[in-house]
Design an enzyme around this catalytic site. Structure first.
Site, mmCIF file in Angstrom:
data_model
loop_
_atom_site.group_PDB
_atom_site.id
_atom_site.type_symbol
_atom_site.label_atom_id
_atom_site.label_comp_id
_atom_site.label_asym_id
_atom_site.label_seq_id
_atom_site.Cartn_x
_atom_site.Cartn_y
_atom_site.Cartn_z
ATOM 1 N N ASN A 75 -25.048 -23.805 -19.814
ATOM 2 C CA ASN A 75 -24.992 -25.154 -19.448
ATOM 3 C C ASN A 75 -24.536 -25.952 -20.548
ATOM 4 O O ASN A 75 -25.056 -25.892 -21.646
ATOM 5 C CB ASN A 75 -26.566 -25.705 -18.840
ATOM 6 C CG ASN A 75 -26.694 -27.196 -18.677
ATOM 7 O OD1 ASN A 75 -26.201 -27.494 -17.793
ATOM 8 N ND2 ASN A 75 -27.145 -27.885 -19.736
ATOM 9 N N GLU A 76 -23.744 -27.301 -20.241
ATOM 10 C CA GLU A 76 -23.313 -27.920 -21.217
ATOM 11 C C GLU A 76 -23.076 -27.471 -22.537
ATOM 12 O O GLU A 76 -23.569 -27.704 -23.303
ATOM 13 C CB GLU A 76 -24.384 -29.155 -21.283
ATOM 14 C CG GLU A 76 -24.486 -29.913 -20.008
ATOM 15 C CD GLU A 76 -25.096 -31.411 -20.187
ATOM 16 O OE1 GLU A 76 -25.420 -31.697 -21.100
ATOM 17 O OE2 GLU A 76 -24.935 -32.048 -19.089
ATOM 18 N N TYR A 131 -23.053 -38.643 -14.988
ATOM 19 C CA TYR A 131 -24.439 -39.470 -14.702
ATOM 20 C C TYR A 131 -24.050 -40.932 -14.623
ATOM 21 O O TYR A 131 -22.882 -41.453 -15.319
ATOM 22 C CB TYR A 131 -25.306 -39.330 -15.926
ATOM 23 C CG TYR A 131 -26.048 -38.212 -15.569
ATOM 24 C CD1 TYR A 131 -27.297 -37.959 -14.943
ATOM 25 C CD2 TYR A 131 -25.994 -37.049 -16.405
ATOM 26 C CE1 TYR A 131 -27.843 -36.769 -14.703
ATOM 27 C CE2 TYR A 131 -26.505 -35.801 -16.303
ATOM 28 C CZ TYR A 131 -27.575 -35.527 -15.564
ATOM 29 O OH TYR A 131 -28.301 -34.751 -15.371
ATOM 30 N N GLU A 154 -24.528 -31.543 -11.831
ATOM 31 C CA GLU A 154 -25.656 -32.422 -12.129
ATOM 32 C C GLU A 154 -24.709 -33.749 -12.108
ATOM 33 O O GLU A 154 -23.938 -34.231 -12.652
ATOM 34 C CB GLU A 154 -25.871 -32.514 -13.831
ATOM 35 C CG GLU A 154 -26.714 -31.227 -14.175
ATOM 36 C CD GLU A 154 -27.233 -31.070 -15.709
ATOM 37 O OE1 GLU A 154 -27.346 -32.379 -16.104
ATOM 38 O OE2 GLU A 154 -27.470 -30.169 -16.092
ATOM 39 N N GLN A 188 -32.781 -35.381 -10.739
ATOM 40 C CA GLN A 188 -33.351 -34.178 -10.361
ATOM 41 C C GLN A 188 -34.342 -34.273 -9.167
ATOM 42 O O GLN A 188 -34.544 -35.305 -8.619
ATOM 43 C CB GLN A 188 -34.221 -33.448 -11.658
ATOM 44 C CG GLN A 188 -33.070 -33.240 -12.920
ATOM 45 C CD GLN A 188 -33.742 -32.373 -14.000
ATOM 46 O OE1 GLN A 188 -34.687 -31.953 -13.842
ATOM 47 N NE2 GLN A 188 -33.037 -32.166 -15.114
HETATM 48 O O1 AHR Z 1 -30.555 -33.848 -16.276
HETATM 49 C C1 AHR Z 1 -31.103 -33.838 -17.673
HETATM 50 C C2 AHR Z 1 -30.182 -33.497 -18.564
HETATM 51 O O2 AHR Z 1 -28.768 -33.966 -18.635
HETATM 52 C C3 AHR Z 1 -29.676 -31.829 -18.496
HETATM 53 O O3 AHR Z 1 -30.697 -30.937 -19.130
HETATM 54 C C4 AHR Z 1 -28.482 -31.548 -19.249
HETATM 55 O O4 AHR Z 1 -27.737 -30.525 -18.750
HETATM 56 C C5 AHR Z 1 -27.906 -33.081 -18.954
HETATM 57 O O5 AHR Z 1 -27.462 -33.620 -20.219
#
Ligand code: AHR
Length: 494
Positions: free
Chosen positions: A172-173, A239, A295, A344
């Site tokens: 992840n990331e 995001y 995400e 989430q």
């Molecule tokens: O969703 C919160 C965080 O955001 C996650 O853990 C990460 O993958 C992203 O930076």
């Protein structure tokens, strides 16, 4: 009058059900308190998972659930989360608040949660601080049917048959919390780790490579160039943040300009999906590899008084509109985008459910998911129209006032609409072109008394779904009136 024309004889692709997926990380009060309370809790539960949350989640028809992170995934060691709970090893959750993680919610508990809500599991493995062997053995533990030390360990821990696991993320990331790697390095590691992600018996893995941060197109380019043949999906994270990463903005206290800026930033997802898809098209013109937005969502400052490392935020009608904007964009790009997971599920970021002790509330985002669930696995229909425009003053970018998306499944057409304007209602002439069938229609509306409307523990029913009673037949089809800042889904059946 604004206009939306749905072409009922022109489909543009299938809306994969997984576009309505969710994400639950060991972060703040998402897993612990939000989902897991333990079997001995006074809060009614099924095998340790709280019943009120289960009941709410079941109604959303969640197709797929990603776990255990997020950043947590790259420091998670799966063996710590199996066996008798009282002897599980503790660890410090260094990413999220530095709290002690007791590992009471592990592999078995996660599969049980998926089973109870009817979601497919999507597990993210550890590349950042884990070994190839550890990842490979986790898959053997979960999916191997025969006799082997790990399959037998699973049996000893109470699970005889292997679980079915399709979706598996290899890190992840990895450009950030998952190891601060350069794309070339990660691409090599991806190729190596995925080699040992074995397909046991008839369990077919859909392998997802860790993808880009927002507009890092080079990451996508390198991964596709070096490893497209070894992956089924490539992820993307974006995001919606109205301010800066340092000062993101409040979840509840925002003015007209900040409201508009949030929506404009949500629309940025359109550019990201277009441009990442264009890069992917160069290496995969058949569109075999899915773009997996695992995400997405609003990220505001944590609620005052809460632990900043827990990412707990309230949720208003603004969030519901951000969700609706994303759903429309995912439908638009459904030829390449095969899965999306909101960040989430409970008590963290743009959550659909918030809990406090034994109480629970459903957020406006929950209701948006509820009325869009009908589009899962449906055929997307082409659409054009006059959608107006909305700005919040001179410095604000323009965006359409209204959005529409339509799909058909089992002979039923669903049209979802939003009105982004915070004060003006929208009058829309809706036409179903290409069919002379007479349709019966009914709709559901999500509207608050303002863009700030939220459900709170003292007033949990302020934002709820209502029947949409403002649909009138007109010569060209139907006239629909949407209140300011609202979302609706209309069902047309013969
Ligand atoms: O969703 C919160 C965080 O955001 C996650 O853990 C990460 O993958 C992203 O930076």
């Amino acid at each position: 009058m604004l206009k939306a024309v749905v072409h009922t004889d022109w489909t543009t692709g299938t809306i994969n059900r997984n576009l309505y997926g969710h994400f639950a990380e060991h972060l703040g009060r998402c897993i612990y308190e939000g989902l897991w309370v333990g079997e001995d809790s006074p809060i009614p539960n099924t095998d340790g998972i709280r019943n009120d949350v289960l009941e709410a989640l079941r109604k959303l028809h969640i197709p797929v659930l990603r776990w255990p992170g997020g950043c947590f995934a790259d420091e998670y060691h799966w063996r710590d989360g199996i066996g008798p709970r009282e002897s599980r090893k503790e660890m410090i959750n260094t990413h999220w608040g530095g709290v002690v993680e007791n590992n009471h919610f592990g592999t078995h508990e996660f599969f049980r949660l998926c089973e109870l809500i009817g979601a497919e599991p999507y597990i993210c493995g550890n590349v950042g601080s884990g070994t190839v062997q550890e990842m490979s053995e986790w898959l053997e533990y979960m999916t191997f049917d025969g006799e082997s030390p790990l399959a037998n360990l699973r049996r000893q821990n109470g699970r005889d048959k292997p679980w079915k696991l399709a979706y598996f993320g290899v890190g992840n990331e990895n450009w950030g919390c998952g190891g601060n790697m350069l794309p070339e390095h990660y691409a090599d590691l991806y190729r190596q780790y995925q080699t040992y992600c074995r397909q046991y018996g008839d369990n077919k893995l859909y392998k997802i490579a860790g993808g880009a941060n927002s507009d890092d197109y080079r990451w996508t380019e390198v991964l596709m160039q070096k490893a497209a043949g070894q992956m089924d999906g490539l992820s993307l994270h974006y995001y919606t943040v109205p301010g800066t990463w340092q000062e993101k903005g409040s979840a509840t206290e925002f003015g007209a300009e900040e409201y508009a800026r949030t929506l404009v930033r949500a629309f940025h997802m359109d550019e990201l999906l277009t441009r990442h898809s264009t890069v992917m098209d160069r290496y995969d013109p058949q569109k075999r590899v899915g773009l997996i937005v695992d995400e997405w969502g609003d990220w505001f400052d944590a609620e005052p008084g809460s632990n900043p490392g827990f990412l707990f935020q309230q949720n208003t009608m603004r969030d519901a509109l951000v969700a609706a904007i994303h759903f429309h964009l995912f439908h638009k790009h459904c030829d390449r985008v095969r899965m999306a997971n909101i960040a989430q599920m409970v008590n963290v970021l743009q959550a659909v459910v918030l809990t406090e002790g034994d109480r629970l509330l459903l957020t406006p985002t929950y209701h948006a998911f509820q009325i869009y669930a009908v589009h899962q696995d449906a055929e997307a229909l082409a659409l054009h129209g006059e959608f107006g425009s909305y700005t919040a003053g001179q410095d604000s970018a323009a965006m359409p006032q209204v959005g529409a998306t339509a799909s058909r499944k089992d002979g039923v057409i669903h049209v979802s609409l939003y009105n982004l304007h915070p004060e003006k209602p929208a009058d829309i002439a809706l036409e179903l072109r290409g069919s002379n069938v007479r349709y019966e229609c009914s709709g559901q509306l999500l509207a608050g008394d303002s863009i700030h409307a939220a459900n709170t523990f003292s007033d949990p029913g302020r934002v709820v779904l209502k029947p949409l009673d403002s649909i009138e037949p007109i010569e060209s089809g139907f006239a629909v009136k949407l209140p300011p800042a609202s979302v609706a889904t209309i069902r047309f059946a013969m």
